[in-house]
Design a protein around this motif. Structure first.
Motif, PDB file in Angstrom:
ATOM      1  N   MET A  43      12.357  -2.257   0.090  1.00  0.00           N
ATOM      2  CA  MET A  43      11.267  -2.934  -0.606  1.00  0.00           C
ATOM      3  C   MET A  43      11.004  -4.313  -0.002  1.00  0.00           C
ATOM      4  O   MET A  43       9.848  -4.734   0.097  1.00  0.00           O
ATOM      5  N   GLY A  47       7.497  -5.392   1.580  1.00  0.00           N
ATOM      6  CA  GLY A  47       6.851  -6.584   1.052  1.00  0.00           C
ATOM      7  C   GLY A  47       6.534  -7.600   2.140  1.00  0.00           C
ATOM      8  O   GLY A  47       5.440  -8.166   2.175  1.00  0.00           O
ATOM      9  N   TRP A  72       0.704  -7.248  -3.867  1.00  0.00           N
ATOM     10  CA  TRP A  72       1.698  -6.170  -3.903  1.00  0.00           C
ATOM     11  C   TRP A  72       2.872  -6.491  -2.984  1.00  0.00           C
ATOM     12  O   TRP A  72       4.016  -6.130  -3.270  1.00  0.00           O
ATOM     13  N   HIS A  76       6.704  -6.541  -4.239  1.00  0.00           N
ATOM     14  CA  HIS A  76       7.756  -5.764  -3.575  1.00  0.00           C
ATOM     15  C   HIS A  76       8.870  -6.669  -3.052  1.00  0.00           C
ATOM     16  O   HIS A  76      10.046  -6.304  -3.133  1.00  0.00           O
ATOM     17  N   SER A 108      10.865  -0.410 -10.060  1.00  0.00           N
ATOM     18  CA  SER A 108      10.662  -0.097  -8.650  1.00  0.00           C
ATOM     19  C   SER A 108       9.937   1.238  -8.483  1.00  0.00           C
ATOM     20  O   SER A 108       9.112   1.390  -7.573  1.00  0.00           O
ATOM     21  N   ALA A 111       6.298   0.484  -9.147  1.00  0.00           N
ATOM     22  CA  ALA A 111       5.723  -0.229  -8.004  1.00  0.00           C
ATOM     23  C   ALA A 111       5.541   0.704  -6.810  1.00  0.00           C
ATOM     24  O   ALA A 111       4.526   0.631  -6.110  1.00  0.00           O
ATOM     25  N   SER A 112       6.486   1.597  -6.573  1.00  0.00           N
ATOM     26  CA  SER A 112       6.369   2.541  -5.460  1.00  0.00           C
ATOM     27  C   SER A 112       5.242   3.534  -5.701  1.00  0.00           C
ATOM     28  O   SER A 112       4.537   3.928  -4.766  1.00  0.00           O
ATOM     29  N   TRP A 115       2.150   1.943  -4.827  1.00  0.00           N
ATOM     30  CA  TRP A 115       2.122   1.677  -3.395  1.00  0.00           C
ATOM     31  C   TRP A 115       1.700   2.917  -2.599  1.00  0.00           C
ATOM     32  O   TRP A 115       1.471   2.845  -1.397  1.00  0.00           O
TER      33      TRP A 115
END
Length: 145
Positions: A43, A47, A72, A76, A108, A111-112, A115
């Motif tokens: 991550m 990021g 983003w 990350h 996470s 967020a993934s 993404w």
């Protein structure tokens, strides 16, 4: 001498149980901690790459979640550093680290998922790593003991 009455170990007790060795409990905590360190590093790298150059990633047009790529990247980066730092505490067996690890792995995963339009393969790998972290933290005995 093992320290038990009569020198014999109780039925079902492993030699590593109770002394912090490489017992069943520690195997899952080591696994989860290693995956947290690995996933956190992944991550952090994604990021940094999003912050450093926005033109590295090509967003999918008409995606339902259109967010700023630099934003983003910072999300990350920060989340990756926190997940990375919580990994060694999980390996040491701290209960607070397991709870924090579960919460961070869940964040996470969200967020993934968000993404996905930027790097589908990388995001799927992070989703799988986070799912394994959740599984390992929930499987290791001692959370509800």
């Amino acid at each position: 001498m093992t320290g038990h009455v009569g020198g014999a170990r109780p039925r079902g007790a492993s030699p590593a149980a109770g002394r912090g060795g490489f017992g069943a409990r520690n195997v899952w905590l080591y696994f989860a901690g290693f995956l947290m360190v690995f996933g956190g590093l992944m991550m952090v790298f994604s990021g940094i790459s999003a912050i450093a150059r926005d033109d590295v990633f090509i967003p999918t047009p008409h995606y339902a979640y259109a967010f700023d790529l630099t934003g983003w990247g910072w999300i990350h980066l920060v989340l990756g550093v926190v997940v990375f730092c919580a990994g060694p505490a999980v390996v040491r067996g701290a209960l607070w680290a397991r709870v924090v690890g579960l919460a961070l792995a869940g964040l996470s995963m969200v967020a993934s998922f968000m993404w996905l339009p930027y790097t589908p393969f990388w995001a799927l790998v992070l989703l799988a790593v986070d799912a394994l972290i959740v599984w390992a933290l929930c499987t290791a005995p001692g959370l509800a003991d």
